[in-house]
Design an enzyme around this catalytic site. Structure first.
Site, short mmCIF file in Angstrom:
data_model
loop_
_atom_site.label_atom_id
_atom_site.label_comp_id
_atom_site.label_asym_id
_atom_site.label_seq_id
_atom_site.Cartn_x
_atom_site.Cartn_y
_atom_site.Cartn_z
N CYS A 17 0.88 -1.18 0.00
CA CYS A 17 0.00 0.00 0.00
C CYS A 17 0.91 1.22 0.00
CB CYS A 17 -0.96 -0.04 1.20
SG CYS A 17 -0.15 -0.10 2.80
N ARG A 18 0.62 2.22 0.78
CA ARG A 18 1.47 3.40 0.86
C ARG A 18 2.59 3.19 1.87
NH1 ARG A 18 1.81 7.13 4.35
NH2 ARG A 18 2.68 9.16 3.97
#
Length: 143
Positions: free
Chosen positions: A106-107
């Site tokens: 994800c981030r």
């Protein structure tokens, strides 16, 4: 430094170490080098669970497929329960088997952990997290 500050720092350090231990127990952690080699290993499925808007802003990790993890509408759970042919049509690659190695990113790693929990609940068994996710990738790639 006061006794209170010293005690507070010690407690914070212990909590941080316990959190890391719990994180490691839940999922296997992969490194930048392992993720960088994914294009050479088509048997591995790298799933980026960021929102599509985030990918437009930052870019994506090569060979990853985007299946967003939302808190209101969970596309990931829907995707992992799709019929094989529908998964291929929607995401452009074969649906992972229950024992296929899946790496979630994800981030920063938090949503990837949530994605791992969802996949595990659906019976997927070979799950890993790219704990640094996009932030680590961008840093290593000089982006």
């Amino acid at each position: 430094m006061s006794l209170l500050e010293s005690t507070g720092r010690l407690i914070a350090s212990k909590l941080k170490n316990q959190t890391k231990l719990i994180f490691r127990q839940l999922a296997s952690i992969v490194t930048y080098e392992e993720v960088k080699d994914v294009p050479n290993k088509p048997e591995i499925c790298l799933i980026d669970v960021r929102r599509r808007e985030e990918l437009k802003e930052t870019g994506r990790i090569p060979a990853s497929i985007n299946i967003p993890l939302f808190f209101l509408v969970d596309e990931l759970e829907d995707a992992l329960t799709l019929e094989r042919s529908n998964f291929k049509l929607k995401y452009g690659r074969a649906k992972p088997q229950k024992d296929t190695k899946i790496i979630f990113s994800c981030r920063s790693g938090k949503r990837a952990l949530e994605a791992e929990k969802i996949a595990k609940a659906l019976g997927y068994t070979n799950l890993s997290l790219y704990s640094g996710s996009w932030l680590d990738w961008a840093n290593n790639e000089g982006l």
